[in-house]
Structures are given as structure tokens and as C-alpha cells.
Design a protein around this motif. Structure first.
Motif, PDB file in Angstrom:
ATOM      1  N   ALA A 192       0.832  -1.205   0.000  1.00 27.39           N
ATOM      2  CA  ALA A 192       0.000   0.000   0.000  1.00 27.39           C
ATOM      3  C   ALA A 192       0.865   1.253   0.000  1.00 27.39           C
ATOM      4  N   VAL A 193       1.952   1.212   0.751  1.00 28.62           N
ATOM      5  CA  VAL A 193       2.899   2.334   0.784  1.00 28.62           C
ATOM      6  C   VAL A 193       3.534   2.526  -0.585  1.00 28.62           C
ATOM      7  N   ARG A 194       3.926   1.413  -1.216  1.00 30.56           N
ATOM      8  CA  ARG A 194       4.538   1.503  -2.548  1.00 30.56           C
ATOM      9  C   ARG A 194       3.580   2.130  -3.558  1.00 30.56           C
ATOM     10  N   GLU A 195       2.328   1.744  -3.510  1.00 30.40           N
ATOM     11  CA  GLU A 195       1.344   2.309  -4.442  1.00 30.40           C
ATOM     12  C   GLU A 195       1.212   3.812  -4.233  1.00 30.40           C
ATOM     13  N   ALA A 196       1.240   4.254  -2.980  1.00 31.02           N
ATOM     14  CA  ALA A 196       1.110   5.685  -2.700  1.00 31.02           C
ATOM     15  C   ALA A 196       2.361   6.457  -3.094  1.00 31.02           C
ATOM     16  N   LEU A 197       3.529   5.856  -2.936  1.00 36.83           N
ATOM     17  CA  LEU A 197       4.794   6.525  -3.256  1.00 36.83           C
ATOM     18  C   LEU A 197       5.040   6.609  -4.753  1.00 36.83           C
TER      19      LEU A 197
END
Length: 506
Positions: free
Chosen positions: A124-129
Motif C-alpha cells: 500500500a505504501v509503494r502504491e502511494a509513493l
């Protein structure tokens, strides 16, 4: 560091994450209120290198996101996880583009109804970054590194034993985490300064799953094994090397040891990862408990017979610092089953059983009053441990303490030679001060719900034993009943064939 960055501007690097170790066999549940959440200026003030005068604050703009940490416990409630995950992801989206993220994880977070929580969070963090930002993870070596998690990361490292650690002392967990977090940050800054993208990650899992009390860097062979990554890192073409023991008190396929070597030389990274993983496998029979170990009765008998005073016994199976519920009165029953302790010819101080109702009864009765309590089983009954609680305790209230910072209200009840410390909230006992007015040095035996004792208790003890007691963090993994781990797995399958330890290049 004064190296100019290729972009000609200061890179923006976020700091955040979520860290907790979860014993999934525990009936306890970790709620949102169990987390200490750090944001904003407080998050930047946590480490010297992110403060305005820190050596990395000139070339880098540090962007505080949110970091949540909880004391070990049972699995995290889904609502709490979603709330914290949502805040982290929303914050990333709100603050604008980031060049990187220092991502602080444990590796043993369990969430009710969710598999591989750290991978879920990181994806989820990767998608946001976005795909271009580099994620550098700082992890605990008692966590798990699944392929799914490793694929979502760009850099990853884990705690290493301090150069000056020895058999009697080691740094506190907070110091380990701070050093690892700084290493993850510096590796990320160096990478961005060199204008380099993601290195190669040579990842391999080792089908061994042992508790921390058997893989302590205080002792060989773990001491040398966990010391190797630092020397591997010195090789040209290698960025970092790390070893994880895995988390034995959860039941997920990811639970096993792992090795990750990151580097710009893929062949060398694979070679070193294979070497480290092979060494781990070859040493699997050589890992030993950090102290003589036995069942509860064996440890009590040895302590009573010994001239060493005070004699410390770790009630390992219900250790709240590893996620145990802290409510099993099994060890209390074994102490009072010993004739010399029951008669008061030998004294013991046992801390601390979680039971808010019993504590309230003690406060209502007052110091000096006689009480009859049903102690323990606060989170039960639950199937694996139903035979071990609650315990019917009749005795005298000898001490009361209100509003302990961790344990809440605390009461002590004496029966025969045994003084039982009851707490209204789960509390590890690590120091002399944790016992309040009860001085552990005044007892023949001191029994704490713990694994390896904290340095202050270790220094206090004249001798020490590990009691292999039942509980959610049982050292005897066969009693826990793992059903979802990948088999074969040592030591559950002691005669398993040698595995294929060829690393995968991610």
C-alpha cells in the motif's frame, strides 16, 4: 555528507512505519489504544540524524509521516490496523512526491484475518509513493521476510549484535532499533546521492524456525552468524546483508529464517546469500538456550536446592514481552505445589499475572486482609491452555500500588512462602523498580514472565533457569500446534532432508 545530489536539489525522504510483534496463538488482541503513535516534530526529534543539527539534515529534507509501535501482544484488531495503515498512506499522498522512505517494520506483525501484514502494508505504501521512490526498511531479526515483502522493498536491513555485547549484556531493543533505523537511512541517502536506483536483492528463506532464546547473539553460534553480515557488507558490490530468525509464535507460511543480501553485483549477492543461508542451515542443531532449561518442576526443584540467592526463573511460555497474554497462573501453581515453598521454608516472588478483577478485589480488601481469588485466565478459557487456569489463590494482601505506568493497578498476595504479583494490565518485569516496594533481593526465588531477562535482573540474579512453561509463546513449538507453516520445517521436522538454498534474485 556534502555530496551534491544528481537532481540538483535536496531529496525528500519520508519516515514512517508500523512495528509490533504479534503472538497469533495468544487470545489477547492488540487495539489502536495499545499503539504509541508518533507524528510531526516529535518523529523528527526521535533520532539525532533527523534533527536540524543532524549530519543528514543538510543534504536531505526529512518528512515526518507517522510511526506506530505497540508492546508485543496478540494479533492486531483489523480496525486498528486499517486506521494506522490509512493514516500512513494518506499522509504520503498528501505531502507530495518523495524520493525515498525509511520504512520501520518489525516483521512479526499479525492482524486478525490478514496474512503477511508487513507485505500488505508495504504494498500500500509503494502504491502511494509510486515506482521511482526507494523504500529502505529497518527490521527486527526476529521477524519474517516473505518473497512478497522483499519484492516490495528496495533496501532492507536488520539489527546486528553490537560490537561490545557479551554473554551477560546486550543493548536494549530500543537501541538496536535506533541503530538499524539509522543504517537504513544512511544506506538510502548514499544510494540517492550516487544517483543509483534499486540494487539487486538476493533473497532466500531457510526452513528453520527457532525462538529468540535459542538464537541469542549473546552466545555462539548465533553470535558469529549474526556478525557475518557486517563483513559481507564490506565487499565491493555489496550494499547490505541481513539475517532473520523468523517468528515462531505465529502460524503463517512466511514464518521461517531468511537471508537477504543487497548489492550492485548480482552474482556476488547471490553467492553471499547462499553462503549465509547454508551456514544457518548447517548450524541448526547447534543453537542452544541462553541458560539451562527444563520444565517448571525441574527449575523450581533446582532453585530450591541451590545455595544461590536470589535464584531467577523465567516463566517463558507466557512472556508478555514476546506477546504472551500474561494471564496464565501455571507457574504459580507449580511454585505452591512445592512443599518447601507452600510451607514458607523457602520464599519466592512471582511477577506478574494479568488479572484486573483479582487486583480490584485486593484493593477492595486492603493491605493485611485475607482474600480468596480466582487468578488468571483473563483472556480465556482458550483451548490449548484451558487446563492451566484459573488458579484458586487464598492468601494475604501484602502490597498495593496504584496507576503503574505500564501495569496499571498492582497487588501482591502472599500464600505460604510465595508472593504473587498481580497486574491489571500486561506488564513485563525488567528492573528492580518494576517491583515497587517488593525488593526481589529479599527472596530466595524470583520468577518473572520473561524469556532472557533484562540486564538489571540478570545482574541481580545469582543463578538463572529457563522454565519451558506452556503459553502462547511456548518454547516447545510442538505444543503450539502450527497448522499453516510450510513443512518440512526444523525443528518440527527434525529429520527433514536438506533444502534447496539457492537464492532468488529479486
Amino acid at each position: 555528507m556534502s555530496t551534491p545530489f544528481p537532481t540538483g536539489r535536496r531529496p525528500r525522504i519520508g519516515i514512517g512505519g508500523m512495528s509490533v510483534r504479534s503472538a497469533t496463538f495468544s487470545p489477547h488482541r492488540t487495539t489502536y489504544d495499545d499503539f504509541r503513535v508518533t507524528r510531526g516534530a516529535e518523529l523528527l526529534a526521535r533520532d539525532a540524524w533527523t534533527r536540524p543539527d543532524g549530519d543528514l539534515s543538510g543534504p536531505v529534507e526529512w518528512v515526518p509521516l507517522v510511526h506506530a509501535v505497540a508492546v508485543p501482544g496478540g494479533p492486531v484488531e483489523p480496525e486498528a490496523y486499517r486506521r494506522l495503515k490509512g493514516e500512513l498512506v494518506d499522509r504520503i499522498r498528501q505531502i507530495g512526491p518523495l524520493d525515498g522512505l525509511v520504512h520501520e517494520l518489525h516483521g512479526a506483525m499479525g492482524v486478525v484475518g490478514l496474512e503477511d501484514a508487513e507485505a500488505d502494508l508495504t504494498e500500500a505504501v509503494r502504491e502511494a509513493l509510486g515506482p521511482r521512490a526507494l523504500i529502505s526498511a529497518a527490521m527486527d531479526p526476529h521477524g519474517n521476510v516473505s518473497r512478497r515483502l522483499a519484492t516490495a522493498l528496495d533496501l532492507v536491513t536488520a539489527h546486528r549484535p553490537a560490537a561490545h555485547s557479551n554473554a551477560a549484556h546486550r543493548p536494549a531493543a530500543g537501541q538496536d532499533a535506533a541503530r538499524t533505523r539509522e543504517r537504513a537511512a544512511r544506506k538510502l541517502v548514499e544510494r540517492l546521492a550516487a544517483g543509483k536506483g534499486r540494487p539487486h536483492l538476493a533473497w532466500v528463506q531457510v526452513p528453520v524456525l527457532l525462538p529468540g532464546e535459542r538464537t541469542s547473539p549473546r552466545l555462539e553460534p548465533a553470535r558469529s552468524l549474526y556478525g557475518r553480515p557486517a563483513s559481507i557488507e564490506e565487499l565491493d558490490g555489496i550494499v547490505d546483508a541481513a539475517v532473520w530468525a523468523g517468528w515462531p509464535w505465529a502460524d503463517e507460511p512466511r514464518c521461517k529464517a531468511a537471508v537477504v543480501v543487497t548489492g550492485d553485483d548480482p552474482a556476488l549477492a547471490v553467492e553471499q546469500a547462499r553462503s549465509l543461508a547454508t551456514e544457518y542451515w548447517d548450524l541448526r542443531h547447534d543453537f542452544v538456550f541462553a541458560a539451562p532449561a527444563g520444565d517448571a518442576d525441574e527449575c523450581v526443584e533446582a532453585a530450591v536446592a541451590s545455595p544461590a540467592r536470589p535464584f531467577l526463573i523465567s516463566d517463558t511460555g507466557d512472556n508478555p514481552a514476546a506477546g504472551g497474554a500474561g494471564d496464565l497462573p501455571y507457574m504459580l501453581g507449580r511454585l505452591l505445589a512445592h512443599e518447601d515453598l507452600a510451607a514458607g521454608r523457602v520464599t519466592a516472588l512471582h511477577a506478574g499475572i494479568t488479572d484486573p478483577a483479582a487486583v480490584a478485589e485486593c484493593f477492595a480488601a486492603g493491605v493485611g486482609a485475607g482474600v480468596r481469588l480466582s487468578v488468571g485466565g483473563t483472556h480465556g478459557p482458550y483451548e490449548p491452555y484451558e487446563p492451566y487456569g484459573p488458579y484458586e489463590l487464598a492468601g494475604e494482601v501484602v502490597a498495593l500500588r496504584e496507576a503503574d505506568e505500564v501495569g496499571g493497578d498492582v497487588a501482591a498476595v502472599r500464600r505460604g512462602g510465595v508472593t504473587a504479583v498481580l497486574v491489571s494490565r500486561r506488564k513485563p518485569f525488567r528492573s528492580r523498580a518494576d517491583f515497587g516496594e517488593l525488593d526481589p533481593r529479599g527472596y530466595d526465588l524470583v520468577v518473572v514472565k520473561a524469556g532472557c531477562p533484562a540486564p538489571e535482573l540478570s545482574d541481580l540474579a545469582a543463578d538463572w533457569r529457563l522454565a519451558l512453561t506452556p503459553g502462547a509463546v511456548d518454547q516447545n513449538l510442538r505444543r503450539l500446534g502450527h497448522r499453516r507453516v510450510e513443512r518440512p520445517l526444523f525443528p518440527l521436522d527434525p529429520h527433514m532432508p536438506a533444502p534447496d538454498l539457492t537464492p532468488e534474485l529479486l
